[in-house]
Design an enzyme around this catalytic site. Structure first.
Site, mmCIF file in Angstrom:
data_model
loop_
_atom_site.group_PDB
_atom_site.id
_atom_site.type_symbol
_atom_site.label_atom_id
_atom_site.label_comp_id
_atom_site.label_asym_id
_atom_site.label_seq_id
_atom_site.Cartn_x
_atom_site.Cartn_y
_atom_site.Cartn_z
ATOM 1 C CD GLU A 109 14.818 63.903 42.433
ATOM 2 O OE1 GLU A 109 14.889 63.284 41.352
ATOM 3 O OE2 GLU A 109 15.622 63.750 43.362
ATOM 4 C CD GLU A 129 12.936 59.095 42.111
ATOM 5 O OE1 GLU A 129 11.913 58.874 42.797
ATOM 6 O OE2 GLU A 129 13.204 60.212 41.646
#
Ligand code: 3H9
Length: 711
Positions: A109, A129
């Site tokens: 990210e 995640e």
């Protein structure tokens, strides 16, 4: 002074290096120091570009999960990367991220906020995640689809599997693969990009966001995939919703939608359970009386006795890790069958695209089938994998004791038998250990490492190092009947059978367990493993049973009828030629008749009772195992059940699940069962003690760790 981030200059290029072993996880320190590093570079007119890399074995492997765990508990730990991501994306000069190792989660990210990304040829990148019950919450659900397209983003985020550099390049996640000197290549790339007149911001790219019609199909397929591979989980659905927001809303609104969804899943019991599971699995190798750096024996060559299903699967695991194997059996036919099964398994892997035919031939060539003990004196590991007979195992250990070299590890794959008694057949019980693999051993990750009373620390440490090398999870357990996993299975199976004798059906029990999240219902498991196996285990265990206590009635019956499960086309269920099961009215009638003859009253049984009887029986036994010291930690029991018994990760394992239900409630329910069903339901003293003190198994673990810290 900077501790985890440093900046060097290479002419007009600033090289910002994150250096926080072991995996450069982003915590408050990395965040703040990166903010300061970019602040310091701001306004520097001699600067052409910024390169961000990480030191050590990997680029950032994500946000610090310890912090996320805290945040999930509502105990601080909130990490908001937005100001940093915004600062990087709006930086006046191009920012290039250089990725190596495993760039994961928040690491990817962060990199997506830069203007360019490059990687080493062997780097991997992913958004794992969902494995932790959360979603990419640092703008990943908004930037990833803009770089790789909606379909690839959904796939990466729902599956949670990393992709390799060439695939990342093809999808547009990275802009170049750097061959040769990575830092020099990355700096050269940055210099090249600096000559461009403008640099795209990911947040401003909309060219890959697709059309509403096409996206609808992608989201529907994503939900289907989630239902299949992540049954009952909320994070995969939330991630799809967040990507949907990216594809339909303006940037700022998309960010707000992601934030809301990310916050909600982070606080969910599923996220807490999965984060517990992450650290539990990494904690199992920490053994209080065994120093981390204790020298171990390098297993360069292995020998296996028994070419059956277990022996063959273990041989595959070993050669897959580069360890050649001598595979012995008594008769040529058994050996041929074993080698044919190994070939069949490998052929299936080729069909699934896991191996090429050339690799398979190399692996099979590393397994040497033989009838005698030739070459066993050269092996560092001799592993016995014959069927569960104490007499046979002792005879084999006495034989290998005469041949094995001085540094050899002598292991048994027994799933229930006394490892000390097996070791007593040798002149060196300190070198004997149990390595309880699970079937199919080439696939299942769990290995119970059974430490006998005389097993040396060196052998335990060697066994743990070996399981790591095989990409498996080795959990050290003590030497009691059934060790940890099967000992807890026994009351679980017992209660399931009692329940059908009292009026429900195998299908109803299995449905309740499956809906709870178990990979399979227990009757389906029995049929898969074989009723004969269950029957044999029961015979071996009979001497340990207290006379007069209720025992299940049906296993003996099925065994006598030759209903041995899937392999005979019938067991608890009936099976068609594709091994698809259907409930069998004949069995249901037989159960009712058997119960009537035994005077067992019939009644309606609820789904809640099914779950409580099966799961609390297992938990009660787990508490006993802990108290008796056969498992080091409740978290170890959880890891065993998560990696070997199909317990759902999002419930954290049986002991974590018990904590989440509340030990007080579990104790009261068990006391209620004791009043109705008698002695089999006697509460474990540790369970009673913790429940009465308002404590949890997790707290018990933490206290134990303080008392016996890992060295
Ligand atoms: C995330 O990024 C959220 C964001 O979207 C939003 C943020 C706002 N944190 O596995 P290993 C430790 S979520 C803390 O044995 P390997 C691990 O506990 C995160 N610690 O090594 C162990 O410690 P110890 C998304 C971490 O080589 C040591 O590092 N990322 C973290 O077999 C070595 O680990 C992930 O889910 C972490 N992120 O495998 C990736 N990662 O030595 C999780 C590792 O004290 N990590 N540790 O026991 C992995 O998948 C593997 O660790 C990795 C290395 C593949 C990196």
């Amino acid at each position: 002074m900077s501790k985890v981030v440093r900046t060097d200059r290479q002419d007009g290029i600033a090289v910002v290096t994150i250096d926080k072993p072991p995996v450069n996880a982003i915590g408050q320190d990395v965040f703040e120091e990166l903010m300061s590093a970019f602040d310091a570079l701001q306004g520097d007119s001699s600067l052409q570009a910024v390169v961000v890399v990480a030191a050590g074995r990997t680029f950032i492997a994500g946000a610090d999960i310890k912090l996320l765990e805290q945040a999930a508990r509502g105990d601080g730990g909130r990490l908001d990367l937005h100001p940093l991501l915004e600062k990087i994306e709006n930086f006046a000069k191009p920012v290039v991220f250089g990725l190596h190792g495993t760039a994961l989660g928040g690491g990817v990210e962060l990199a997506m906020s830069g203007h360019y990304r490059v990687s080493t040829p062997d780097a991997q990148m992913g958004q794992p995640e969902v494995n932790l019950g959360i979603i990419p919450g640092a703008e990943g659900t908004q930037r990833l689809p803009r770089l790789v397209g909606v379909a690839a983003a959904v796939d990466m985020c729902v599956a949670g599997k990393p992709i390799k550099a060439p695939e990342a390049l093809r999808l547009g996640l990275i802009d170049r693969i750097i061959e040769g000197d990575f830092l020099a290549g990355t700096v050269a790339f940055a210099r090249e990009m600096a000559t461009r007149s403008s640099h795209l911001k990911t947040s401003e790219r909309n060219d890959k966001l697709g059309t509403p019609e096409a996206n609808e199909q992608i989201f529907a397929a994503g939900r289907e995939q989630a239902a299949k591979i992540r049954r009952n989980m909320t994070a995969p659905l939330a991630v799809i919703e967040a990507i949907q927001a990216a594809a339909t809303l303006p940037w700022e609104q998309g960010l707000a939608a992601e934030r809301k969804l990310a916050d909600a899943v982070l606080k969910s019991p599923q996220a807490q359970a999965l984060m517990h599971a992450f650290f539990a699995e990494r904690g199992v190798a920490k053994i209080p009386d065994i120093p981390k750096d204790l020298p171990t024996i390098e297993i360069r060559k292995a020998a296996i006795i028994g070419a059956g299903t277990m022996g063959g699967g273990i041989a595959m695991s070993l050669v897959n890790a580069g360890i050649p194997v001598l595979l012995k059996d008594n008769d040529q036919a058994a050996l041929d069958r074993g080698m044919a099964a190994i070939r069949k398994n490998y052929d299936a892997s080729v069909k699934r695209g896991r191996f090429t035919p050339e690799v398979v031939e190399q692996r099979i060539a590393m397994i040497h089938p033989q009838l005698g003990y030739e070459g066993f004196d050269q092996a560092n590991l001799i592993l016995e994998a014959v069927f569960e007979s104490m007499a046979l195992k002792k005879q084999i250990f006495a034989e290998i004791d005469k041949i094995a070299s001085a540094d050899c590890v002598m292991a048994s794959n027994t799933s229930t038998l006394d490892i000390d008694e097996i070791a007593s057949a040798t002149s060196r019980p300190d070198r004997v250990i149990g390595l309880h693999f699970f079937s199919p051993a080439n696939i299942m990750r769990l290995v119970e490492v059974v430490r006998g009373s005389k097993t040396s620390k060196e052998i335990v440490a060697t066994a743990l190092a070996l399981t790591k090398k095989l990409s498996k999870v080795g959990v050290v357990v003590g030497n009691c009947w059934g060790f940890v996993g099967n000992r807890m299975m026994f009351p679980y199976i017992r209660e399931a059978q009692f329940l059908v004798e009292e009026g429900t059906t195998p299908a109803a029990v299995d449905k309740a367990l499956y809906d709870f999240g178990m990979a399979m219902g227990i009757f389906a498991v029995d049929d898969m493993g074989g009723i004969d196996v269950l029957w044999r285990v029961r015979q071996e265990r009979k001497p340990l049973e207290k006379p007069g206590l209720r025992t299940p009635l049906m296993t003996d019956k099925l065994y006598q009828m030759g209903r041995l499960g899937q392999k005979t086309g019938a067991g608890w269920y009936r099976y068609d030629e594709n091994r698809k099961s259907t409930p069998d009215p004949e069995i249901e009638t037989l159960i009712q008749e058997t119960a009537r003859n035994a005077g067992i009253p019939q009644r309606t049984i609820t789904r809640d009772e099914i779950l409580e009887r099966c799961l609390y029986a297992m938990i009660n036994e787990g508490a006993r195992i802990l108290e008796e010291g056969y498992a080091l930690r409740a978290a170890d029991i959880d890891t065993i059940y998560l990696s070997g018994y199909g317990f759902p990760g999002y419930r954290g394992g049986p002991m974590w699940y018990a904590d989440s239900v509340g030990l007080k409630k579990i104790l009261e329910t068990i006391e209620g069962f004791e009043r109705v069903h008698g002695e089999l339901w006697k509460p474990a003293p540790l369970l009673r003690q913790l429940a009465e003190q308002g404590r949890t198994f997790a707290q018990w673990d933490a206290e134990q760790e303080k008392r016996f810290p890992p060295q």
